[in-house]
Write a protein that holds these residues in place. Sequence first.
Motif, PDB file in Angstrom:
ATOM      1  N   SER A  16       0.974  -1.214  -0.056  1.00  0.00           N
ATOM      2  CA  SER A  16      -0.093  -0.091   0.156  1.00  0.00           C
ATOM      3  C   SER A  16       0.823   1.194  -0.091  1.00  0.00           C
ATOM      4  N   ILE A  17       2.071   1.289   0.730  1.00  0.00           N
ATOM      5  CA  ILE A  17       2.634   2.561   0.833  1.00  0.00           C
ATOM      6  C   ILE A  17       3.443   2.625  -0.674  1.00  0.00           C
ATOM      7  N   THR A  18       3.884   1.728  -1.107  1.00  0.00           N
ATOM      8  CA  THR A  18       4.461   1.530  -2.458  1.00  0.00           C
ATOM      9  C   THR A  18       3.671   2.051  -3.460  1.00  0.00           C
ATOM     10  N   ARG A  19       2.315   1.716  -3.311  1.00  0.00           N
ATOM     11  CA  ARG A  19       1.337   2.318  -4.249  1.00  0.00           C
ATOM     12  C   ARG A  19       0.997   3.633  -3.991  1.00  0.00           C
ATOM     13  N   LEU A  20       1.057   3.884  -2.718  1.00  0.00           N
ATOM     14  CA  LEU A  20       0.962   5.535  -2.572  1.00  0.00           C
ATOM     15  C   LEU A  20       2.011   6.392  -3.102  1.00  0.00           C
ATOM     16  N   ALA A  21       3.289   5.936  -2.885  1.00  0.00           N
ATOM     17  CA  ALA A  21       4.332   6.454  -3.385  1.00  0.00           C
ATOM     18  C   ALA A  21       4.314   6.705  -4.687  1.00  0.00           C
ATOM     19  N   GLY A  22       3.871   5.846  -5.564  1.00  0.00           N
ATOM     20  CA  GLY A  22       3.872   5.825  -7.130  1.00  0.00           C
ATOM     21  C   GLY A  22       2.662   6.987  -7.405  1.00  0.00           C
ATOM     22  N   PHE A  23       1.645   7.030  -6.772  1.00  0.00           N
ATOM     23  CA  PHE A  23       0.494   8.039  -6.882  1.00  0.00           C
ATOM     24  C   PHE A  23       1.204   9.551  -6.858  1.00  0.00           C
ATOM     25  N   LYS A  24       1.794   9.707  -5.790  1.00  0.00           N
ATOM     26  CA  LYS A  24       2.628  10.958  -5.209  1.00  0.00           C
ATOM     27  C   LYS A  24       3.814  11.158  -6.577  1.00  0.00           C
ATOM     28  N   ASN A  25       4.399  10.132  -6.858  1.00  0.00           N
ATOM     29  CA  ASN A  25       5.352  10.364  -7.883  1.00  0.00           C
ATOM     30  C   ASN A  25       4.786  10.827  -9.303  1.00  0.00           C
ATOM     31  N   ALA A  26       3.658  10.338  -9.581  1.00  0.00           N
ATOM     32  CA  ALA A  26       3.036  10.459 -10.675  1.00  0.00           C
ATOM     33  C   ALA A  26       2.188  11.805 -10.775  1.00  0.00           C
ATOM     34  N   ALA A  27       2.222  12.522  -9.722  1.00  0.00           N
ATOM     35  CA  ALA A  27       1.401  13.646  -9.450  1.00  0.00           C
ATOM     36  C   ALA A  27       0.117  13.736  -9.588  1.00  0.00           C
ATOM     37  N   ASN A  28      -0.452  12.552  -9.078  1.00  0.00           N
ATOM     38  CA  ASN A  28      -1.967  12.077  -9.225  1.00  0.00           C
ATOM     39  C   ASN A  28      -2.430  12.260  -7.896  1.00  0.00           C
ATOM     40  N   PRO A  29      -2.609  13.451  -7.360  1.00  0.00           N
ATOM     41  CA  PRO A  29      -3.069  13.912  -5.987  1.00  0.00           C
ATOM     42  C   PRO A  29      -4.535  13.043  -5.818  1.00  0.00           C
ATOM     43  N   GLU A  30      -5.310  13.007  -6.683  1.00  0.00           N
ATOM     44  CA  GLU A  30      -6.748  12.380  -6.330  1.00  0.00           C
ATOM     45  C   GLU A  30      -6.520  11.022  -6.236  1.00  0.00           C
ATOM     46  N   ALA A  31      -5.677  10.234  -6.886  1.00  0.00           N
ATOM     47  CA  ALA A  31      -5.637   8.725  -6.635  1.00  0.00           C
ATOM     48  C   ALA A  31      -4.909   8.542  -5.077  1.00  0.00           C
TER      49      ALA A  31
END
Length: 134
Positions: A16-31
């Motif tokens: 879950s933390i890895t997925r969150l980091a991916g969303f954050k790095n992809a500049a996808n704040p909503e996801a």
Amino acid sequence: MQKDFILREIEKIVYSITRLAGFKNAANPEAFIQHADQMLQDEYDLKLNDLLELSIEDFDILLNERNYSPEKLDALAQLLYMYYEPFEANDETLAALQKIISIFNRLEKNHNRASFENINKRNAIYQFLQKNYE
């Protein structure tokens, strides 16, 4: 059996933390927010906004009452850190940083857990606080 359960819990949290980091790095704040909220609901029975609105005193009471494992505490600190990074000087960020420090203190004091990653994050928080609040 207990060891297998703990390992599965750790794997789930790391994923879950890895997925969150991916969303954050992809500049996808909503996801990021949606996944963070779902993770908090699934793993901690909390909503992100409710957690963010807790005073530091109520947050510490919640942690005492729920007695989360060190792994869950660390994951919670990582989630909050990711959510607020890069830090902005405002009341909401200040409250979140206090919660992160509280978790780090709890991990060290109650569970004898410290990591270089958390020490570095603590130092970054202290530098930010010193620069913006002193």
